[in-house]
Design an enzyme around this catalytic site. Structure first.
Site, PDB file in Angstrom:
ATOM      1  N   SER A 115       0.837  -1.195   0.000  1.00  0.00           N
ATOM      2  CA  SER A 115       0.000   0.000   0.000  1.00  0.00           C
ATOM      3  C   SER A 115       0.882   1.259   0.000  1.00  0.00           C
ATOM      4  CB  SER A 115      -0.944  -0.042   1.198  1.00  0.00           C
ATOM      5  OG  SER A 115      -1.941   0.952   1.108  1.00  0.00           O
TER       6      SER A 115
ATOM      7  N   HIS B  36      -8.291  -4.686  -0.717  1.00  0.00           N
ATOM      8  CA  HIS B  36      -7.056  -3.958  -0.396  1.00  0.00           C
ATOM      9  C   HIS B  36      -6.250  -4.772   0.607  1.00  0.00           C
ATOM     10  CE1 HIS B  36      -4.571  -0.351  -0.339  1.00  0.00           C
ATOM     11  NE2 HIS B  36      -4.412  -0.552   0.958  1.00  0.00           N
TER      12      HIS B  36
ATOM     13  N   ASP C  32     -10.415  -3.382  -5.340  1.00  0.00           N
ATOM     14  CA  ASP C  32      -9.842  -2.640  -4.225  1.00  0.00           C
ATOM     15  C   ASP C  32     -10.657  -1.361  -4.024  1.00  0.00           C
ATOM     16  OD1 ASP C  32      -8.328  -1.070  -2.482  1.00  0.00           O
ATOM     17  OD2 ASP C  32      -6.415  -1.730  -3.318  1.00  0.00           O
TER      18      ASP C  32
END
Length: 426
Positions: free
Chosen positions: A209, A375, A344
């Protein structure tokens, strides 16, 4: 006496049964839509150039070309995958044993990272270290990091995990600064330490991320940062904060709600260090900034009032421009694997044109887009219960193994060629 009494129509029970069936059908329809049960499973969409290395990687790392099958009942919902990662992290995550190191920075800050030694030999027999950068506000104690580290150790990898500045609740800040979206200082310090402490090691760079943005920016900032790096893997990053900020204000896929929840978490982290960030030592923060923090309801408001000031950016636009890897990632020349998921809820589909275009233009880049995974979810399982190890964990290690084997073969090939030439001359 009973002439005026109303009688129940014989059709009434059938009508009630019909209403019940309609209600059940409605509930089932909502469940099917919310859980996305009708969505098919599929192999990831892969974008890359046709090169010898990429053909070798796709053949050796066969998980990339096989169907990703999430848990049947809820795994096709990006929201469920994301929520499960956010609340629980992983199932039955291990407790890898490591040591915490502290690195003093030039501005008075203290970077920390955890070091985990391998639990066996690497398949190539070489010394390989994974340098890992977690997601926003995360650290080595998060379940998904522990799961990945534990799996990597068993495959013969040393692991170094950065603890984002200010993320660990029991570590006080030593300067009025904490981690930001794209600051690479702490990650750079950790990598430099690993190179000094283990001069024989080669590096696998991994970012999750926000960490994916940091590691790609770090490698692209300076070519020297790519020395001793075998490859880089980025999972579920958004590539451009400037483009992402517009999508975070939309209600599509509940993105506005996620924005609020992440902003609330950031507020808690910042307020836990209010003495260091807003005290007498801070020249960049004012009491007015603290009051604005309390009323902030989005990450953009926090970034504008707090985060950009740590590095003296004049505007939110400048902060997002300077700290996004989109302006640096084209300078990365080591093998680069970029992984995202179509469902996501945090990364808008418009942002995925960045990695797709990059993979079309640069031969060292492979872009992998799964249909499901949410995610940082990517859970696998039969029906209801997910497996402890995720598809994401397996992909990263499989790709790293393939890269290590490819690199191991290259010197042997060169030596064989040189020997053949020498024999011909003789």
């Amino acid at each position: 006496m009973f002439k005026n009494a109303q009688t129940v129509s014989p059709d009434m029970p059938a009508m009630f049964d019909g209403m019940k069936l309609a209600a059940v059908a409605t509930v089932l329809y909502i469940i099917v839509r919310c859980l996305n049960l009708k969505s098919p499973t599929a192999a990831p969409e892969i974008t890359c150039q046709d090169t010898a290395l990429n053909r070798y990687l796709l053949k050796s790392c066969s998980i990339l070309t096989k169907e990703y099958i999430p848990p049947l009942l809820w795994g096709k919902s990006g929201h469920f995958q994301t929520a499960l990662y956010g609340k629980m992290g992983r199932v039955s995550s291990p407790h890898p044993c490591g040591m915490r190191l502290y690195l003093p920075m030039q501005d008075g800050a203290t970077a920390t990272f955890d070091l985990f030694e391998p639990l066996g030999d690497h398949l190539t027999g070489d010394d390989i270290t994974m340098v890992i950068c977690p997601g926003i506000g995360n650290h080595s104690e998060k379940h998904y990091i522990r799961t990945f580290v534990g799996y990597s150790q068993k495959q013969g990898y040393r692991c170094a995990v950065l603890n984002h500045l200010g993320a660990l609740p029991n570590i006080e800040l030593t300067s009025p600064r904490m981690f930001t979206y794209g600051c690479t200082w702490e990650f750079s310090a950790m990598v430099s330490y690993i190179k000094r402490a283990f001069p024989q090691t080669r590096l696998i760079v991994v970012g999750f991320s926000l960490g994916g943005n940091i590691v790609c920016k770090f490698l692209g900032e300076n070519q020297a940062n790519q020395e001793k790096v075998l490859c880089c893997v980025s999972v579920c990053q958004g590539y451009s904060a400037l483009r992402a900020q517009e999508t975070f204000l939309q209600w599509d896929r509940c993105r506005r709600l996620y924005n609020f929840l992440m902003a609330d978490n950031m507020k808690k982290i910042i307020l836990s260090h209010r003495g260091s960030l807003f005290g007498t030592r801070s020249r960049k923060m004012e009491i007015m900034d603290l009051s604005r923090l309390y009323t902030a309801t989005s990450l953009m408001q926090i970034d504008d009032n707090i985060m950009r000031k740590f590095h003296g950016h004049d505007s939110l636009k400048e902060y997002y421009e300077k700290e996004s890897c989109v302006h640096y990632i084209h300078n990365v020349n080591v093998p680069l694997l970029l992984v995202n998921s179509s469902d996501d809820p945090l990364v808008h589909e418009s942002l995925l044109t960045i990695p797709r275009t990059l993979a079309e233009k640069k031969e060292n880049v492979i872009f992998v887009l799964t249909l499901h995974g949410g995610h940082l979810g990517f859970f696998e399982g039969a029906v209801l219960f997910p497996q402890p190890l995720t598809w994401m964990d397996k992909v990263i290690v499989s790709y790293a193994n393939a890269i290590c084997q490819w690199q191991k073969q290259q010197p042997q090939c060169h030596q064989a060629t040189d020997c053949t030439e020498l024999k011909g001359k003789a």
